[in-house]
Motif scaffolding. Structure first.
Motif, PDB file in Angstrom:
ATOM      1  N   SER A 228     -27.279  13.927 -11.007  1.00 20.33           N
ATOM      2  CA  SER A 228     -26.649  14.463  -9.800  1.00 20.33           C
ATOM      3  C   SER A 228     -25.304  15.061 -10.172  1.00 20.33           C
ATOM      4  CB  SER A 228     -26.429  13.336  -8.776  1.00 20.33           C
ATOM      5  OG  SER A 228     -25.453  12.420  -9.262  1.00 20.33           O
ATOM      6  N   GLY A 229     -24.604  15.556  -9.145  1.00 19.39           N
ATOM      7  CA  GLY A 229     -23.210  15.924  -9.314  1.00 19.39           C
ATOM      8  C   GLY A 229     -22.323  14.758  -8.927  1.00 19.39           C
ATOM      9  N   LEU A 230     -21.008  15.005  -8.859  1.00 20.01           N
ATOM     10  CA  LEU A 230     -20.067  13.917  -8.605  1.00 20.01           C
ATOM     11  C   LEU A 230     -18.883  14.417  -7.778  1.00 20.01           C
ATOM     12  CD1 LEU A 230     -19.487  10.885  -9.472  1.00 20.01           C
ATOM     13  CD2 LEU A 230     -17.991  11.870 -11.222  1.00 20.01           C
ATOM     14  N   TRP A 231     -18.525  13.661  -6.762  1.00 20.58           N
ATOM     15  CA  TRP A 231     -17.274  13.858  -6.031  1.00 20.58           C
ATOM     16  C   TRP A 231     -16.362  12.689  -6.391  1.00 20.58           C
ATOM     17  CZ3 TRP A 231     -16.135  16.251  -0.756  1.00 20.58           C
ATOM     18  CH2 TRP A 231     -16.767  17.494  -0.645  1.00 20.58           C
ATOM     19  N   LEU A 232     -15.078  12.979  -6.555  1.00 24.64           N
ATOM     20  CA  LEU A 232     -14.164  11.925  -6.966  1.00 24.64           C
ATOM     21  C   LEU A 232     -12.798  12.121  -6.322  1.00 24.64           C
ATOM     22  CD1 LEU A 232     -14.038  10.412 -10.469  1.00 24.64           C
ATOM     23  CD2 LEU A 232     -11.885  10.994  -9.362  1.00 24.64           C
ATOM     24  N   ASN A 233     -12.267  11.047  -5.751  1.00 26.01           N
ATOM     25  CA  ASN A 233     -10.964  11.075  -5.091  1.00 26.01           C
ATOM     26  C   ASN A 233     -10.159   9.869  -5.562  1.00 26.01           C
ATOM     27  OD1 ASN A 233      -8.829  11.517  -3.352  1.00 26.01           O
ATOM     28  ND2 ASN A 233      -9.841  10.626  -1.572  1.00 26.01           N
ATOM     29  N   SER A 234      -8.971  10.103  -6.128  1.00 19.90           N
ATOM     30  CA  SER A 234      -8.138   8.995  -6.609  1.00 19.90           C
ATOM     31  C   SER A 234      -6.772   9.047  -5.936  1.00 19.90           C
ATOM     32  CB  SER A 234      -7.973   9.073  -8.132  1.00 19.90           C
ATOM     33  OG  SER A 234      -7.374  10.292  -8.519  1.00 19.90           O
ATOM     34  N   TRP A 235      -6.075   7.917  -5.923  1.00 21.00           N
ATOM     35  CA  TRP A 235      -4.779   7.854  -5.254  1.00 21.00           C
ATOM     36  C   TRP A 235      -3.904   6.768  -5.880  1.00 21.00           C
ATOM     37  CZ3 TRP A 235      -9.367   6.158  -3.193  1.00 21.00           C
ATOM     38  CH2 TRP A 235      -9.474   4.777  -2.972  1.00 21.00           C
ATOM     39  N   ALA A 236      -2.605   6.933  -5.683  1.00 25.84           N
ATOM     40  CA  ALA A 236      -1.623   5.923  -6.060  1.00 25.84           C
ATOM     41  C   ALA A 236      -0.525   5.945  -5.011  1.00 25.84           C
ATOM     42  CB  ALA A 236      -1.058   6.207  -7.444  1.00 25.84           C
ATOM     43  N   ASN A 237      -0.481   4.912  -4.191  1.00 26.91           N
ATOM     44  CA  ASN A 237       0.497   4.850  -3.103  1.00 26.91           C
ATOM     45  C   ASN A 237       1.811   4.249  -3.612  1.00 26.91           C
ATOM     46  OD1 ASN A 237      -1.358   5.900  -1.252  1.00 26.91           O
ATOM     47  ND2 ASN A 237      -2.246   3.875  -0.909  1.00 26.91           N
ATOM     48  N   LEU A 238       2.378   4.937  -4.607  1.00 31.79           N
ATOM     49  CA  LEU A 238       3.622   4.520  -5.232  1.00 31.79           C
ATOM     50  C   LEU A 238       4.491   5.753  -5.460  1.00 31.79           C
ATOM     51  CD1 LEU A 238       2.201   2.107  -7.961  1.00 31.79           C
ATOM     52  CD2 LEU A 238       3.621   1.430  -6.022  1.00 31.79           C
ATOM     53  N   PRO A 239       5.804   5.599  -5.469  1.00 25.81           N
ATOM     54  CA  PRO A 239       6.654   6.743  -5.794  1.00 25.81           C
ATOM     55  C   PRO A 239       6.393   7.221  -7.220  1.00 25.81           C
ATOM     56  CG  PRO A 239       7.944   4.914  -4.885  1.00 25.81           C
ATOM     57  CD  PRO A 239       6.584   4.388  -5.165  1.00 25.81           C
ATOM     58  N   GLN A 240       6.591   8.514  -7.445  1.00 29.15           N
ATOM     59  CA  GLN A 240       6.425   9.051  -8.793  1.00 29.15           C
ATOM     60  C   GLN A 240       7.466   8.438  -9.719  1.00 29.15           C
ATOM     61  OE1 GLN A 240       6.645  13.292  -9.000  1.00 29.15           O
ATOM     62  NE2 GLN A 240       5.804  13.399 -11.055  1.00 29.15           N
ATOM     63  N   GLY A 241       7.050   8.150 -10.953  1.00 27.81           N
ATOM     64  CA  GLY A 241       7.976   7.542 -11.900  1.00 27.81           C
ATOM     65  C   GLY A 241       8.357   6.124 -11.524  1.00 27.81           C
ATOM     66  N   SER A 242       7.389   5.352 -11.040  1.00 31.91           N
ATOM     67  CA  SER A 242       7.681   4.007 -10.541  1.00 31.91           C
ATOM     68  C   SER A 242       7.972   3.012 -11.651  1.00 31.91           C
ATOM     69  CB  SER A 242       6.498   3.496  -9.699  1.00 31.91           C
ATOM     70  OG  SER A 242       5.366   3.266 -10.520  1.00 31.91           O
ATOM     71  N   GLY A 243       7.386   3.219 -12.840  1.00 28.51           N
ATOM     72  CA  GLY A 243       7.512   2.236 -13.902  1.00 28.51           C
ATOM     73  C   GLY A 243       6.568   1.058 -13.741  1.00 28.51           C
ATOM     74  N   LEU A 244       5.593   1.192 -12.833  1.00 27.16           N
ATOM     75  CA  LEU A 244       4.643   0.101 -12.567  1.00 27.16           C
ATOM     76  C   LEU A 244       3.269   0.345 -13.207  1.00 27.16           C
ATOM     77  CD1 LEU A 244       5.423  -0.733  -8.825  1.00 27.16           C
ATOM     78  CD2 LEU A 244       6.405  -1.726 -10.895  1.00 27.16           C
ATOM     79  N   GLY A 245       3.208   1.298 -14.157  1.00 28.69           N
ATOM     80  CA  GLY A 245       1.961   1.519 -14.893  1.00 28.69           C
ATOM     81  C   GLY A 245       0.955   2.379 -14.176  1.00 28.69           C
ATOM     82  N   THR A 246       1.412   3.230 -13.273  1.00 29.55           N
ATOM     83  CA  THR A 246       0.504   3.923 -12.359  1.00 29.55           C
ATOM     84  C   THR A 246      -0.575   4.736 -13.063  1.00 29.55           C
ATOM     85  OG1 THR A 246       2.315   4.099 -10.761  1.00 29.55           O
ATOM     86  CG2 THR A 246       0.397   5.484 -10.385  1.00 29.55           C
ATOM     87  N   SER A 247      -0.207   5.610 -13.990  1.00 31.73           N
ATOM     88  CA  SER A 247      -1.195   6.553 -14.538  1.00 31.73           C
ATOM     89  C   SER A 247      -2.293   5.834 -15.306  1.00 31.73           C
ATOM     90  CB  SER A 247      -0.511   7.596 -15.429  1.00 31.73           C
ATOM     91  OG  SER A 247       0.108   6.994 -16.543  1.00 31.73           O
ATOM     92  N   SER A 248      -1.941   4.836 -16.103  1.00 26.28           N
ATOM     93  CA  SER A 248      -2.969   4.118 -16.873  1.00 26.28           C
ATOM     94  C   SER A 248      -3.846   3.256 -15.976  1.00 26.28           C
ATOM     95  CB  SER A 248      -2.313   3.254 -17.950  1.00 26.28           C
ATOM     96  OG  SER A 248      -1.685   4.048 -18.921  1.00 26.28           O
ATOM     97  N   ILE A 249      -3.246   2.667 -14.932  1.00 25.26           N
ATOM     98  CA  ILE A 249      -4.043   1.865 -14.005  1.00 25.26           C
ATOM     99  C   ILE A 249      -4.947   2.787 -13.183  1.00 25.26           C
ATOM    100  CG2 ILE A 249      -3.972   0.219 -12.097  1.00 25.26           C
ATOM    101  CD1 ILE A 249      -1.230  -0.697 -13.184  1.00 25.26           C
ATOM    102  N   LEU A 250      -4.432   3.967 -12.819  1.00 20.75           N
ATOM    103  CA  LEU A 250      -5.261   4.942 -12.116  1.00 20.75           C
ATOM    104  C   LEU A 250      -6.431   5.376 -12.991  1.00 20.75           C
ATOM    105  CD1 LEU A 250      -5.603   6.658  -9.556  1.00 20.75           C
ATOM    106  CD2 LEU A 250      -4.142   8.396 -10.615  1.00 20.75           C
ATOM    107  N   ALA A 251      -6.166   5.608 -14.279  1.00 23.84           N
ATOM    108  CA  ALA A 251      -7.250   5.947 -15.212  1.00 23.84           C
ATOM    109  C   ALA A 251      -8.276   4.817 -15.274  1.00 23.84           C
ATOM    110  CB  ALA A 251      -6.680   6.231 -16.600  1.00 23.84           C
ATOM    111  N   SER A 252      -7.812   3.572 -15.210  1.00 24.58           N
ATOM    112  CA  SER A 252      -8.726   2.421 -15.210  1.00 24.58           C
ATOM    113  C   SER A 252      -9.651   2.459 -14.000  1.00 24.58           C
ATOM    114  CB  SER A 252      -7.927   1.109 -15.198  1.00 24.58           C
ATOM    115  OG  SER A 252      -7.082   1.009 -16.318  1.00 24.58           O
ATOM    116  N   ALA A 253      -9.074   2.765 -12.828  1.00 26.37           N
ATOM    117  CA  ALA A 253      -9.880   2.846 -11.607  1.00 26.37           C
ATOM    118  C   ALA A 253     -10.896   3.976 -11.696  1.00 26.37           C
ATOM    119  CB  ALA A 253      -8.958   3.047 -10.399  1.00 26.37           C
ATOM    120  N   ILE A 254     -10.472   5.117 -12.246  1.00 24.44           N
ATOM    121  CA  ILE A 254     -11.380   6.262 -12.382  1.00 24.44           C
ATOM    122  C   ILE A 254     -12.517   5.934 -13.341  1.00 24.44           C
ATOM    123  CG2 ILE A 254     -11.567   8.664 -13.145  1.00 24.44           C
ATOM    124  CD1 ILE A 254      -8.568   8.950 -12.299  1.00 24.44           C
ATOM    125  N   MET A 255     -12.179   5.317 -14.481  1.00 29.24           N
ATOM    126  CA  MET A 255     -13.219   4.940 -15.452  1.00 29.24           C
ATOM    127  C   MET A 255     -14.247   4.010 -14.805  1.00 29.24           C
ATOM    128  SD  MET A 255     -12.631   6.460 -18.377  1.00 29.24           S
ATOM    129  CE  MET A 255     -13.771   5.509 -19.357  1.00 29.24           C
TER     130      MET A 255
END
Length: 475
Positions: A228-255
């Motif tokens: 099939s095809g794929l639709w994908l929607n990701s989010w991070a309800n944190l300010p940019q540059g939070s220092g809370l690991g957002t991008s890697s944790i977001l990548a974890s959710a996407i994976m």
């Protein structure tokens, strides 16, 4: 390998010499490394043709010694070669991913959403030791705690299989901004971290859904691997540059979402190591502590050995629920209003590591030991000990990354000093979130009022915090 590590060190030192030769002129050391004169040499390095690469680098370098700005730019290209060698080493983490895509039968139905939610993470001690090459040359050790902010897991991803054999990346909540991927050429900018959807594209590759070197078209790959095809929607309800690991944790959710849509079985170790691969594909070169802290429940100690075959072990730190509740009640978390200044921090820290400066080397070793000390304080239910570790950790961060404590942050710590056991800026420092551990009977609202009264205090945002006891969840 040892040879790759020695070569990276040698190239880093040549870059340092070139920078020194420029005499403080010629612009910033951190910047692009894409001049066509160096393209052949960097390609040789990427292809493991090291002897040819070194000869070509030398030949080009000799033509770039006439002006300070050209010396600095040459130094950037040497650092580009170093990054290539680091990337090769870190990609060995791929061997730790045990996801078998040959027997995927439990696919969700067409148009059935798969949702993944993750907590953020607070780094309590040891951060920076998880960063390549430190994590495999010295060894890495970081203590993290998974947290919810204002009652929610702030990071997540939704994905679903669709009939049309294409991929849609949804970039806005109102679905008005989307990226359509109908051909492999639409994936070509996956390694540009500034390109829209680049993180998702790297996850699609790391998950094994798409192969950029395969002779099959994108449509054929989707039909074969997803049906099939794929639709994908990701989010991070944190300010940019939070220092809370957002991008890697977001990548974890996407994976996790992509693998679930593919019908694959996976565990947290698979996610941790695959996100290391994602960061290398994206060329951002991050470490592993963010995904360790953001997908595992509670408090965890991540460790990587002094070994060029990169691997990460996670030890869950067992605590009594009563102590976890006490620790949670004492955590004081705020956003400083200033994004962390991470743009050049990573390159600067790696540069300092290769220089083998005695102060920097000692700081890394102390940081490694502080993570273990903080873990013992947690096990012994020693809040004062945890506070001391937070203070030691922040001192180390400021040694490793000078300038990572803005004036407002200094003022905040000054006004809190009599009310806290310890504290640190989260992540790399320079801004973002701040965590402190309050003394007994200190009222959160009183501290908040003190901070609001500071010049610039109106930009500070306060958050309620809860220790997350689930980690990543798929629903």
């Amino acid at each position: 390998s040892k040879t790759t590590g020695e070569l990276a060190y040698m190239l880093a030192m040549i870059g340092e010499v070139l920078g020194a030769m420029a005499g403080g002129r010629g612009g910033l050391r951190s910047g692009p490394a894409s001049n066509k004169d160096f393209a052949q040499a960097l390609q040789f390095i990427e292809q493991d043709r090291f002897k040819e690469g070194l000869i070509e680098l030398k030949n080009v370098r000799e033509r770039w010694l006439d002006q300070p700005d050209r010396m600095v730019r040459a130094a950037r290209h040497y650092e580009g070669a170093v990054q290539s060698l680091i990337r090769k080493t870190v990609m060995s983490a791929q061997n730790q991913v045990q996801v078998d895509l040959r027997n995927c039968t439990n696919l969700p139905e067409i148009n059935q959403w798969v949702e993944v939610k993750c907590p953020a993470r607070l780094d309590l001690s040891g951060g920076w030791t998880d960063t390549p090459p430190i994590c495999y040359e010295l060894g890495g050790k970081v203590l993290d705690v998974a947290i919810q902010l204002n009652g929610e897991k702030p990071i997540g991803c939704k994905a679903k299989r669709v009939e049309e054999l294409s991929i849609t990346i949804i970039l806005s909540d109102d679905y008005e901004e989307m990226i359509q991927i109908k051909d492999l050429q639409d994936m070509a900018n996956f390694c540009n971290p500034n390109a829209k959807g680049a993180l998702v594209k790297c996850c699609l590759i790391a998950a094994g859904l798409l192969d950029m070197k395969c002779s099959l078209t994108l449509t054929e790959q989707l039909k074969s691997r997803l049906g099939s095809g794929l639709w994908l929607n990701s989010w991070a309800n944190l300010p940019q540059g939070s220092g809370l690991g957002t991008s890697s944790i977001l990548a974890s959710a996407i994976m996790a979402a992509v693998w679930r849509c593919m019908g694959a079985s996976f565990n947290n170790s698979d996610i941790i190591h695959s996100v290391l691969v994602v960061e290398q594909l994206l060329t951002t070169g991050g470490g592993w502590q963010d995904q360790v802290g953001g997908i595992n429940p509670g408090i965890n100690l991540g460790t990587s050995p002094q070994n060029p075959v990169v691997s990460v072990e996670v030890e869950h730190v067992k605590t009594r629920p009563e102590f976890l509740s006490l620790l949670e009640s004492r955590l004081f978390v705020l956003y400083t209003g200033k994004p962390r200044l991470a743009k050049n921090l990573l390159q600067n820290v790696i540069r300092n590591w290769y220089c083998k400066d005695a102060i920097i080397t000692k700081a890394f070793k102390d940081n490694y030991l502080t993570a273990e000390k903080c873990k013992e304080a947690v096990i012994n239910e020693d809040l004062a000990g945890i506070g001391n570790c937070l203070n030691e950790y922040f001192t180390i961060k400021k040694i490793l990354a000078p300038g990572s404590e803005p004036e407002l942050v200094r003022e905040i710590f000054s006004v809190m000093k009599d009310d806290i056991l310890g504290g640190t800026l989260c992540g790399a420092g320079g801004g973002g979130f701040l965590v402190a551990l309050l003394k007994e009977n200190v009222d959160h609202s009183v501290i908040q009022q003190k901070i609001r009264s500071l010049p610039g205090g109106e930009s500070v945002h306060f958050y309620s915090v809860k220790i997350d006891n689930e980690g990543l969840v798929v629903c």
